[in-house]
Design an enzyme around this catalytic site. Sequence first.
Site, mmCIF file in Angstrom:
data_model
loop_
_atom_site.group_PDB
_atom_site.id
_atom_site.type_symbol
_atom_site.label_atom_id
_atom_site.label_comp_id
_atom_site.label_asym_id
_atom_site.label_seq_id
_atom_site.Cartn_x
_atom_site.Cartn_y
_atom_site.Cartn_z
ATOM 1 N N LYS A 1 12.429 -0.837 -1.728
ATOM 2 C CA LYS A 1 12.616 -0.383 -3.106
ATOM 3 C C LYS A 1 11.520 0.617 -3.449
ATOM 4 C CE LYS A 1 11.184 -1.440 -7.219
ATOM 5 N NZ LYS A 1 11.252 -0.092 -7.796
ATOM 6 N N CYS B 1 -5.877 3.998 -6.336
ATOM 7 C CA CYS B 1 -6.469 2.693 -6.569
ATOM 8 C C CYS B 1 -7.940 2.711 -6.228
ATOM 9 C CB CYS B 1 -5.737 1.636 -5.772
ATOM 10 S SG CYS B 1 -5.595 2.083 -4.085
ATOM 11 N N GLU C 1 -1.182 -5.227 -2.710
ATOM 12 C CA GLU C 1 -2.320 -4.369 -3.030
ATOM 13 C C GLU C 1 -2.240 -4.072 -4.524
ATOM 14 O OE1 GLU C 1 -3.021 -0.434 -0.926
ATOM 15 O OE2 GLU C 1 -3.597 -0.220 -3.019
#
Length: 426
Positions: free
Chosen positions: A96, A211, A177
Amino acid sequence: AQPGMHSSLPFFFQGKTVIQAEIDAAAELIDFFRFNAKYAVELESSQPLSVPSSTNSMVYRGLEGFVAAVSPFNFTAIGGNLAGTPALMGNVVLWKPSDTALLSSFAVYRILLEAGLPPNVIQFVPADGPVFGDTVTSSEYFCGLNFTGSVPTFKRLWKQVSENLDRYRTFPRLAGECGGKNFHFVHSSADVPSVVNGTLRSAFEYSGQKCSACSRLYAPDSLWPQIKEKLLEEHGKIKVGDPAQDFGTFFSAVIDDKSFARIKKWLQHAKTSPNLSILAGGNCDDTVGYFIEPCIVESKDPKDPIMEEEIFGPVLTVFVYPEKQYKEILQLIDTTSPYGLTGAVFAQDKNVIQEARKLLRNAAGNFYINDKSTGAVVAQQPFGGSRASGTNDKPGSPHYLLRWTSPQAIKETHVPLRDWKYAYML
Ligand SMILES: *[C@@H]1O[C@H](CO)[C@@H](O)[C@H](O)[C@H]1NC(C)=O
Ligand SMILES: *[C@@H]1O[C@H](CO)[C@@H](O)[C@H](O)[C@H]1NC(C)=O
Ligand SMILES: *[C@@H]1O[C@H](CO)[C@@H](O)[C@H](O)[C@H]1NC(C)=O
Ligand SMILES: *[C@@H]1O[C@H](CO)[C@@H](O)[C@H](O)[C@H]1NC(C)=O
């Protein structure tokens, strides 16, 4: 239309500049594919001891069922790796992609098919996130989730998996994550130019949507006047704009309206909190695209929420500390935020570097010495963090492949057992 922009443009940068897009969509994805193939071959050759009486071997099987992979918008390479690695290890993958990176993900999917990947090994399923999560975790064949996104969503999925545990044929593997609140710690012995340029690059490249982006800077009072002057001078040179129109742009829009609204709230907080003052930037404008100026904030309080929570945008907060108290500051860095992804120490003094490594041992899964907190390269700095940042499985290294295989040990004996009794009984 291009995510991050209202107008429809011929390019799909996902808010990146040309060079950032090339590093991501081409270079890093190729690195992932090539190194993972190398690691898989090495794993195959990692075999147990055989002895004259038996031949022993290890077969690296795919998991029995399918792996669900939920990829983020910010790295086309992550999406490709996410589908590619488990397929390489013999798994079926339901992929996805993020709503805001559909086209680039679909291109990668088609490239894999064109390169000879059999159809249906990877199933490309653009879908609503929560519906996808609920559906896949309720299947008896669910055997793994590879997730990149927020802590609350990952926790919700984990709980859902435990709820459904009785249905599954195998214990599912969960890899996640979930972001970070990455620090740059500056000691009074640090080299100022590398602090200034490293911090600007780390905090503002890709509009802070990494991130690993630096979002808290701890500077000693003795060096702060120098650092501040240079930081603001260089900040003034950052070119903000549409990277498709001007290839010299360093800094583009953030990905979508939701992201824009979230970051805007932090800017409002910075403007109104008595703990904080804005040193540069602070404005935002969504008339042609979701543009947020690169923003530098100074905080008098090291525990203000802006120092603790992930923002995922171009907002850097500085806390200035009395130079002699650096040990307390290392403790403070370790205990301020729930995350543990990346962090950097800038110091020339070798003892200070040793101390920082020790005190910050659990504060970062990727730790940098005299370098910025971003820019991990596949096979050089395997990436990932623990605490609220995730399960630290280190994609871009052999550790990662082990998550997506279920090894089978096979013993073939050449000397059949001729008696049930132990030798001493004979
Ligand atoms: C999981 O996600 C990471 C990126 O977060 C990616 O590199 C990896 O290939 C993915 N693995 C699977 C099994 O989906
Ligand atoms: C940072 O890099 C620029 C070049 O982009 C250089 O001109 C400048 O001197 C560097 N900053 C400092 C503080 O050294
Ligand atoms: C990509 O974005 C997601 C949020 O959508 C974040 O959780 C993740 O850590 C980011 N990954 C990288 C490598 O920046
Ligand atoms: C200032 O920081 C403290 C944390 O030490 C926090 O409790 C307080 O809410 C902050 N002020 C604002 C207006 O956020």
